[in-house]
Design an enzyme around this catalytic site. Structure first.
Site, short mmCIF file in Angstrom:
data_model
loop_
_atom_site.label_atom_id
_atom_site.label_comp_id
_atom_site.label_asym_id
_atom_site.label_seq_id
_atom_site.Cartn_x
_atom_site.Cartn_y
_atom_site.Cartn_z
N SER A 23 36.87 35.04 27.04
CA SER A 23 38.73 36.37 26.41
C SER A 23 39.29 35.74 27.06
O SER A 23 40.38 35.76 26.77
CB SER A 23 37.99 37.51 25.87
OG SER A 23 36.73 37.77 26.79
N ASP A 59 26.06 39.57 25.50
CA ASP A 59 26.33 40.01 27.01
C ASP A 59 25.34 39.27 27.57
O ASP A 59 24.46 38.97 27.68
CB ASP A 59 25.84 41.00 26.92
CG ASP A 59 25.49 42.21 28.62
OD1 ASP A 59 25.29 40.80 29.69
OD2 ASP A 59 25.13 43.15 28.33
N TYR A 94 29.13 41.73 45.57
CA TYR A 94 29.69 40.77 44.37
C TYR A 94 29.43 39.72 44.90
O TYR A 94 28.67 38.28 45.10
CB TYR A 94 31.22 40.70 44.89
CG TYR A 94 31.64 40.32 43.93
CD1 TYR A 94 32.00 39.70 42.42
CD2 TYR A 94 32.72 38.75 44.50
CE1 TYR A 94 33.01 38.52 41.86
CE2 TYR A 94 33.26 38.41 44.30
CZ TYR A 94 33.66 37.84 42.72
OH TYR A 94 34.15 36.57 42.78
N ALA A 100 26.86 38.97 47.51
CA ALA A 100 25.12 38.29 47.29
C ALA A 100 25.10 37.44 45.59
O ALA A 100 24.36 36.61 46.03
CB ALA A 100 24.81 39.94 47.41
#
Ligand code: NAP
Length: 252
Positions: free
Chosen positions: A19, A68, A160, A162
């Site tokens: 998006s 999701d 993040y 990892a």
């Protein structure tokens, strides 16, 4: 007049988190190359519809698909529905990601769980659902979006980094697993790209990032999209298990 090359004509592609930002630019690029593109999003419905409209205005074909990526059942049914309607699935781009930065001593366990669910789990769930159809077709391209920090590290981004390093390991393992079915699995690792994710940074931090980039500027989403388009296209048929750095020289 020269005809515009459409190397992905007749193919279908799904780009997660398309998006906005990098995902939106990738969706536009794959549509420009001729694919019918599913613009996946989680909550920004208006933005996803606007991305679809931009693709259609440029003469391409697209649809908005909501799920999701961190929800395994939603991914499985969203992708099964996409495949049932189009009867093929050629290109999956695992782009959706969240940052949730924080120093470790204050990092919340629920933030760790959410970033792992979305950035790492999302890649696993979407790849598994896509592979089901690609294995049957004995062809396909899976392209994952990681980050320069999986190689360099960055204070405040241990969770993040990892997840992104995890995706790079996943990329190489899945590339080996699916190679026998002519499916390639690669990753692009962007540096600092000008999107909503980095707009949240202070001017000071942005300036510090720019000073670490040999090319002396932030990257553009379209520059990441061009690399993804290459990996999805006919010129990249013999590349698999590769992580392509797109970072203005940051990781040299
Ligand atoms: N920007 C950078 O400098 C940079 C650098 C290296 C790597 N990356 C990576 O590049 C990717 C895209 O980054 P960006 O900067 O374009 O991010 P962004 O502008 O924040 O956009 C994130 C996109 O992901 C979607 N998304 C988030 N969570 C989702 C979920 N659970 N399920 C489905 N979609 C979800 C968002 O959709 P909704 O709006 O609907 O939530 C949005 O379309 C990420 O994986 C990021 O880690 C970015």
């Amino acid at each position: 007049m020269t005809a515009v090359a459409k190397p992905l004509a007749g193919q279908t592609a799904l780009v997660t988190g398309a998006s906005r930002g990098i995902g939106r630019a990738i969706a536009l690029e794959l549509a420009r190359m001729g694919a019918h593109v599913a613009v996946n999003y989680q909550s920004s419905e208006d933005a996803a519809r606007a991305a679809v409209a931009s693709i259609e205005e440029a003469g391409g074909s697209a649809e908005a698909v909501r799920f999701d990526v961190g929800d395994p059942e939603a991914v499985a049914s969203g992708i099964a529905d996409f495949v049932a309607r189009h009867k093929r699935f050629d290109v999956l781009v695992n782009n959706a990601g969240i940052a949730l930065d924080g120093l470790i001593l204050r990092y919340k366990t629920e933030d760790w769980q959410r970033i792992v669910d979305v950035n790492l789990g999302g890649v696993f769930h979407c790849s598994k659902a896509a592979a089901r159809s690609m294995v049957r077709a004995r062809s396909g391209r899976i392209i994952n979006v990681t980050s320069v920090v999986s190689a360099t590290g960055n204070a405040g981004q241990s969770a993040y980094a990892a997840t992104k390093a995890g995706v790079e390991g996943f990329t190489r393992a899945l590339a080996r697993e699916l190679a026998g079915r002519s499916i390639t699995v690669n990753a692009v690792a962007p540096g600092v790209i000008d999107t909503d994710m980095t707009a949240a940074l202070s001017e000071e931090i942005r300036a510090a990032y720019v000073s670490a980039v040999p090319l002396g500027r932030l990257g553009r989403a379209e520059e990441v999209a061009a690399a993804v388009g290459f990996l999805a296209g006919p010129g990249a048929g013999y590349i698999t298990g590769h992580v392509l750095a797109i970072n203005g020289g940051m990781s040299m």
